[in-house]
Design a protein around this motif. Structure first.
Motif, PDB file in Angstrom:
ATOM      1  N   LEU A  35       0.854  -1.183   0.000  1.00 54.78           N
ATOM      2  CA  LEU A  35       0.000   0.000   0.000  1.00 54.78           C
ATOM      3  C   LEU A  35       0.893   1.237   0.000  1.00 54.78           C
ATOM      4  O   LEU A  35       1.754   1.383   0.870  1.00 54.78           O
ATOM      5  N   PHE A  36       0.703   2.092  -0.994  1.00 49.40           N
ATOM      6  CA  PHE A  36       1.401   3.374  -1.059  1.00 49.40           C
ATOM      7  C   PHE A  36       0.449   4.445  -0.538  1.00 49.40           C
ATOM      8  O   PHE A  36      -0.688   4.548  -1.011  1.00 49.40           O
ATOM      9  N   ILE A  37       0.917   5.234   0.420  1.00 47.72           N
ATOM     10  CA  ILE A  37       0.071   6.254   1.036  1.00 47.72           C
ATOM     11  C   ILE A  37       0.721   7.627   0.910  1.00 47.72           C
ATOM     12  O   ILE A  37       1.922   7.784   1.117  1.00 47.72           O
ATOM     13  N   CYS A  38      -0.103   8.602   0.573  1.00 41.72           N
ATOM     14  CA  CYS A  38       0.290  10.007   0.692  1.00 41.72           C
ATOM     15  C   CYS A  38      -0.953  10.762   1.160  1.00 41.72           C
ATOM     16  O   CYS A  38      -1.943  10.154   1.533  1.00 41.72           O
ATOM     17  N   THR A  39      -0.890  12.040   1.121  1.00 41.08           N
ATOM     18  CA  THR A  39      -2.006  12.817   1.639  1.00 41.08           C
ATOM     19  C   THR A  39      -3.200  12.780   0.695  1.00 41.08           C
ATOM     20  O   THR A  39      -4.286  12.345   1.056  1.00 41.08           O
ATOM     21  N   GLY A  40      -3.010  13.233  -0.550  1.00 43.22           N
ATOM     22  CA  GLY A  40      -4.125  13.395  -1.474  1.00 43.22           C
ATOM     23  C   GLY A  40      -4.467  12.203  -2.338  1.00 43.22           C
ATOM     24  O   GLY A  40      -5.546  12.143  -2.910  1.00 43.22           O
ATOM     25  N   SER A  76       2.928   5.185  -8.087  1.00 40.67           N
ATOM     26  CA  SER A  76       3.570   4.028  -7.459  1.00 40.67           C
ATOM     27  C   SER A  76       2.715   2.775  -7.602  1.00 40.67           C
ATOM     28  O   SER A  76       3.218   1.704  -7.964  1.00 40.67           O
ATOM     29  N   GLU A  77       1.437   2.902  -7.302  1.00 39.87           N
ATOM     30  CA  GLU A  77       0.520   1.756  -7.404  1.00 39.87           C
ATOM     31  C   GLU A  77       0.511   1.180  -8.813  1.00 39.87           C
ATOM     32  O   GLU A  77       0.720  -0.025  -9.020  1.00 39.87           O
ATOM     33  N   ALA A  78       0.255   2.028  -9.789  1.00 38.58           N
ATOM     34  CA  ALA A  78       0.130   1.561 -11.172  1.00 38.58           C
ATOM     35  C   ALA A  78       1.442   0.980 -11.690  1.00 38.58           C
ATOM     36  O   ALA A  78       1.445  -0.051 -12.380  1.00 38.58           O
ATOM     37  N   THR A  79       2.549   1.611 -11.348  1.00 38.87           N
ATOM     38  CA  THR A  79       3.845   1.153 -11.853  1.00 38.87           C
ATOM     39  C   THR A  79       4.241  -0.177 -11.232  1.00 38.87           C
ATOM     40  O   THR A  79       4.727  -1.074 -11.935  1.00 38.87           O
ATOM     41  N   LEU A  80       4.031  -0.349  -9.924  1.00 39.46           N
ATOM     42  CA  LEU A  80       4.362  -1.637  -9.314  1.00 39.46           C
ATOM     43  C   LEU A  80       3.441  -2.738  -9.833  1.00 39.46           C
ATOM     44  O   LEU A  80       3.903  -3.857 -10.087  1.00 39.46           O
ATOM     45  N   ASN A  81       2.170  -2.449 -10.018  1.00 35.01           N
ATOM     46  CA  ASN A  81       1.279  -3.462 -10.586  1.00 35.01           C
ATOM     47  C   ASN A  81       1.721  -3.858 -11.994  1.00 35.01           C
ATOM     48  O   ASN A  81       1.612  -5.014 -12.380  1.00 35.01           O
ATOM     49  N   HIS A  82       2.246  -2.906 -12.735  1.00 37.66           N
ATOM     50  CA  HIS A  82       2.722  -3.171 -14.099  1.00 37.66           C
ATOM     51  C   HIS A  82       4.027  -3.982 -14.082  1.00 37.66           C
ATOM     52  O   HIS A  82       4.133  -4.990 -14.771  1.00 37.66           O
ATOM     53  N   GLU A 111       1.073  -7.052  -5.573  1.00 28.89           N
ATOM     54  CA  GLU A 111      -0.234  -6.442  -5.771  1.00 28.89           C
ATOM     55  C   GLU A 111      -0.198  -5.117  -5.025  1.00 28.89           C
ATOM     56  O   GLU A 111      -0.019  -5.090  -3.808  1.00 28.89           O
ATOM     57  N   ALA A 112      -0.307  -4.022  -5.783  1.00 33.09           N
ATOM     58  CA  ALA A 112      -0.168  -2.696  -5.188  1.00 33.09           C
ATOM     59  C   ALA A 112      -1.505  -1.987  -5.101  1.00 33.09           C
ATOM     60  O   ALA A 112      -2.389  -2.165  -5.943  1.00 33.09           O
TER      61      ALA A 112
END
Length: 172
Positions: A7-12, A20-26, A33-34
């Motif tokens: 899980l990648f977390i930031c504020t917005g 980060s999510e899309a790139t790691l899933n790719h 699984e991101a």
């Protein structure tokens, strides 16, 4: 073993965590699984993030700005790692999530905060995505399936130390 869930977390949850999510899933398809979330989600994915992902040939399907509430409590997917990507150098508050997973911080300047013409903003997103990709490639080299939590934490902290300070001011 299930895919390693990150899980990648930031504020917005509109730019850095989405990239980060899309790139790691790719890049880590099947092995990782991101997911991404924000403590104060904007409710929309930044269009420059979508453009950057599309130009890299990465799917933008099912990406959304969402609250981290989806990842706590009953029915939440079990997580192996939580990576915050907020920019503490800009005094941006980093969310804290509790659970039985390895935590690390990969601080990153927020490309969504860049002001100026579309070329400068696009360049900021390209720069952020390049650093994210570099860090994720380092993650993919780790034998996460066999590492102890302590060893994984140490390795992830080292990856997070890879800085974007060198030329980030040139982008804005």
């Amino acid at each position: 073993m299930h895919p390693c869930r990150v899980l990648f977390i930031c504020t917005g949850n509109s730019a850095r965590s989405i990239l980060s999510e899309a790139t790691l899933n790719h890049l880590g398809k099947g092995r990782f699984e991101a997911f991404s979330a924000g403590s104060q989600p904007t409710g929309r994915v930044n269009p420059y993030a979508l453009d950057e992902l599309a130009s890299a040939g990465i799917s933008c399907e099912n990406l959304s700005s969402k609250s981290w509430d989806q990842f706590v409590g009953e029915g939440a997917p079990p997580l192996d790692m939580v990576i915050t990507v907020c920019d503490s150098a800009a005094n941006e508050p980093c969310p804290v999530l509790f659970g039985n997973f390895v935590r690390t911080h990969w601080g990153l300047h927020d490309p969504a905060a860049v002001k100026g013409n579309p070329i400068a903003i696009s360049a900021a997103f390209q720069h952020a995505h390049a650093l994210i990709t570099y860090r994720l490639m380092a993650l993919l080299q780790l034998p996460v399936e066999t590492m102890t939590p302590e060893a994984l934490k140490w390795a992830l902290d080292g990856i997070g130390a890879i800085s974007d300070d060198d030329d980030s001011e040139d982008v804005a």
